[in-house]
Design an enzyme around this catalytic site. Structure first.
Site, short mmCIF file in Angstrom:
data_model
loop_
_atom_site.label_atom_id
_atom_site.label_comp_id
_atom_site.label_asym_id
_atom_site.label_seq_id
_atom_site.Cartn_x
_atom_site.Cartn_y
_atom_site.Cartn_z
N HIS A 229 0.81 -1.22 0.00
CA HIS A 229 0.00 0.00 0.00
C HIS A 229 0.84 1.26 0.00
O HIS A 229 0.31 2.35 0.22
CB HIS A 229 -0.97 0.01 1.19
CG HIS A 229 -1.88 -1.19 1.22
ND1 HIS A 229 -1.59 -2.34 1.89
CD2 HIS A 229 -3.11 -1.39 0.64
CE1 HIS A 229 -2.58 -3.22 1.74
NE2 HIS A 229 -3.52 -2.66 0.97
N GLY A 230 2.14 1.11 -0.18
CA GLY A 230 3.01 2.27 -0.36
C GLY A 230 3.38 3.02 0.90
O GLY A 230 3.42 4.26 0.89
#
Length: 264
Positions: A229-230
């Site tokens: 999800h970064g």
């Protein structure tokens, strides 16, 4: 006498009543212990006496209106069983009672001790079945040889089924992380609070967003990056960018002699 008159004539009933009242007039002669025939000949009983049982000293004599019919000795010599008796039976009654009582108490106390020991063993075995096994306890602790980790490298270890990142930080990384303004951080923690030794960083390799495993030495801040999800973490394990709400967790650990790290 009303009942006798019902079944017999008045003259016979009167004779029977007179005979019953004269029972005490019977005369029995006491004689020494002799044979049955001799005793029978010397014991005279009135013929008008009702059947009764007369005790005569050493003998019992059964008599009736027809005379003596049976004689037997009242005292029979029984064999001696002294040789079969216990020794304490020959002692004083109180002394023997105390001896038996002490033996009973001793046996009772011994049985109680044995029962308590057996119950203790059963409870201990039951509790052992509920405790962690040896392999689980072995995984609960971990020792790391820090001398095998070169500077600037991150090594992943498995502890209690979780990945643990051990990072040997360079002097440049230490200075960069300690120069960060804490007020700009989402989860405000100073680098000194997260690293017991400036050159070593120990964190759980689990992203605080959804539990993914970040990649070491990656991301915009040169620390850790979660590609799911970064989320970006710096070299102190602090969240700097992305959806993760908190910094990477630091497990309890301590440093032992010879510069080794121990995670309890």
């Amino acid at each position: 006498m009303a009942s006798l008159r019902t079944f017999v004539s008045p003259s016979i009933a009167a004779a029977l009543a007179a005979a019953r009242t004269s029972t005490l007039n019977a005369i029995v002669y006491r004689t020494p212990r002799q044979s049955t025939s001799s005793l029978g000949s010397k014991c005279r009983v009135s013929a008008n006496v009702f059947p009764t049982r007369i005790t005569s000293g050493a003998t019992h004599i059964t008599s009736s209106v027809f005379g003596a019919t049976q004689l037997r000795f009242a005292h029979i010599e029984a064999p001696s069983f002294d040789a079969y008796k216990r020794d304490d039976a020959k002692k004083d009654v109180k002394e023997a009672d105390y001896s038996r009582r002490a033996f009973t108490y001793l046996m009772g106390a011994g049985g109680a001790v044995a029962s308590i020991h057996m119950a203790k063993s059963m409870v201990q075995d039951f509790l052992d079945t509920m405790s962690a096994s040896a392999d689980v306890l072995a995984l609960a602790k971990m020792e790391v040889d820090l001398s095998a980790i070169p500077e600037g490298k991150n090594v992943t270890f498995k502890w209690r089924g979780k990945p643990v990142f051990v990072r040997h930080r360079t002097k440049a990384e230490i200075d960069r992380e300690r120069a960060v303004d804490i007020s700009s951080l989402r989860h405000k923690e100073a680098d000194e609070q997260r690293a017991q030794k400036p050159e070593w960083l120990v964190v759980l390799g689990i992203c605080t967003h959804l539990g993914c495993v970040p990649i070491a030495n990656a991301g915009d801040f040169g620390g850790y990056f979660c590609p799911c999800h970064g989320s970006h973490y710096d070299a102190s394990g602090r969240i700097r960018k992305g959806p993760a709400p908190e910094n990477l967790e630091i497990p309890e650990h301590e440093y032992v002699p010879h510069y080794d790290m121990f995670i309890p």
